[in-house]
Design a protein around this motif. Sequence first.
Motif, short mmCIF file in Angstrom:
data_model
loop_
_atom_site.label_atom_id
_atom_site.label_comp_id
_atom_site.label_asym_id
_atom_site.label_seq_id
_atom_site.Cartn_x
_atom_site.Cartn_y
_atom_site.Cartn_z
N GLU A 1 39.03 39.03 3.08
CA GLU A 1 38.13 38.12 2.36
C GLU A 1 38.26 38.25 0.85
O GLU A 1 38.21 37.26 0.13
N VAL B 1 22.40 22.72 -0.94
CA VAL B 1 23.83 22.40 -0.91
C VAL B 1 24.47 22.75 -2.25
O VAL B 1 25.57 23.31 -2.30
N GLU C 1 43.39 31.30 -4.48
CA GLU C 1 42.56 32.12 -5.37
C GLU C 1 42.56 33.58 -4.92
O GLU C 1 42.60 34.49 -5.76
N CYS D 1 23.64 25.02 -4.41
CA CYS D 1 23.63 26.44 -4.72
C CYS D 1 24.55 27.28 -3.85
O CYS D 1 24.78 28.44 -4.14
N LYS D 2 25.09 26.72 -2.79
CA LYS D 2 25.95 27.50 -1.91
C LYS D 2 27.28 27.79 -2.60
O LYS D 2 27.90 26.93 -3.19
N ASP D 3 27.71 29.06 -2.52
CA ASP D 3 29.01 29.44 -3.05
C ASP D 3 30.07 29.04 -2.04
O ASP D 3 29.95 29.34 -0.86
N SER D 4 31.09 28.39 -2.52
CA SER D 4 32.18 28.05 -1.61
C SER D 4 33.12 29.25 -1.53
O SER D 4 33.31 29.98 -2.49
N ALA D 5 33.70 29.45 -0.36
CA ALA D 5 34.63 30.55 -0.16
C ALA D 5 35.89 30.28 -0.99
O ALA D 5 36.34 29.14 -1.08
N PRO D 6 36.46 31.32 -1.57
CA PRO D 6 37.68 31.11 -2.36
C PRO D 6 38.83 30.68 -1.45
O PRO D 6 38.92 31.10 -0.30
N SER D 7 39.71 29.87 -1.99
CA SER D 7 40.89 29.43 -1.25
C SER D 7 41.89 30.58 -1.18
O SER D 7 41.79 31.57 -1.91
#
Length: 146
Positions: free
Chosen positions: A118, A17, A28, A19-25
């Motif tokens: 994306e 959990v 951003e 280490c997961k990259d969160s998607a940019p808003s």
Amino acid sequence: MSTKVLQFCLILLLVNVACKDSAPSIEEKIQKVYTAVSVTQDGLTVYTQGGPSNLVPQYSTFKLDLSVPGKAVLKDITAETFTGNYTVTDQVLTLTQLNPEPTGTGGTMSYSITSISEDGKSLVLTTTKGQPKTGHTINVYTLKSN
């Protein structure tokens, strides 16, 4: 033995959990400088980048700079430059406190974010109300950043 396995699984879960990259808003993603690829006014294509016979060739100088968070610079088809602020809420990009005030806007312009790639390099905006400078048309801007 089962306690050790459970602890190991819990540690693995926490590491996964963390280490997961969160998607940019969207905020951003749109922090870029955009130029027009194509523009339609009330469904009629009036500009295509590189097109030989554009009805409104002035869109070749259109620029929307959102590269500084919360700050907007818009260069429109009349080559006027407007500075102000921007916010993104519920898929709507709103430019506020534009100076000088664009004709008939009260200093505020809003666009529905129709789509965004994306990486944020492709952005499609649709005006939420008719634009005074284009005869109160609803405009769709297909934009790109470099």
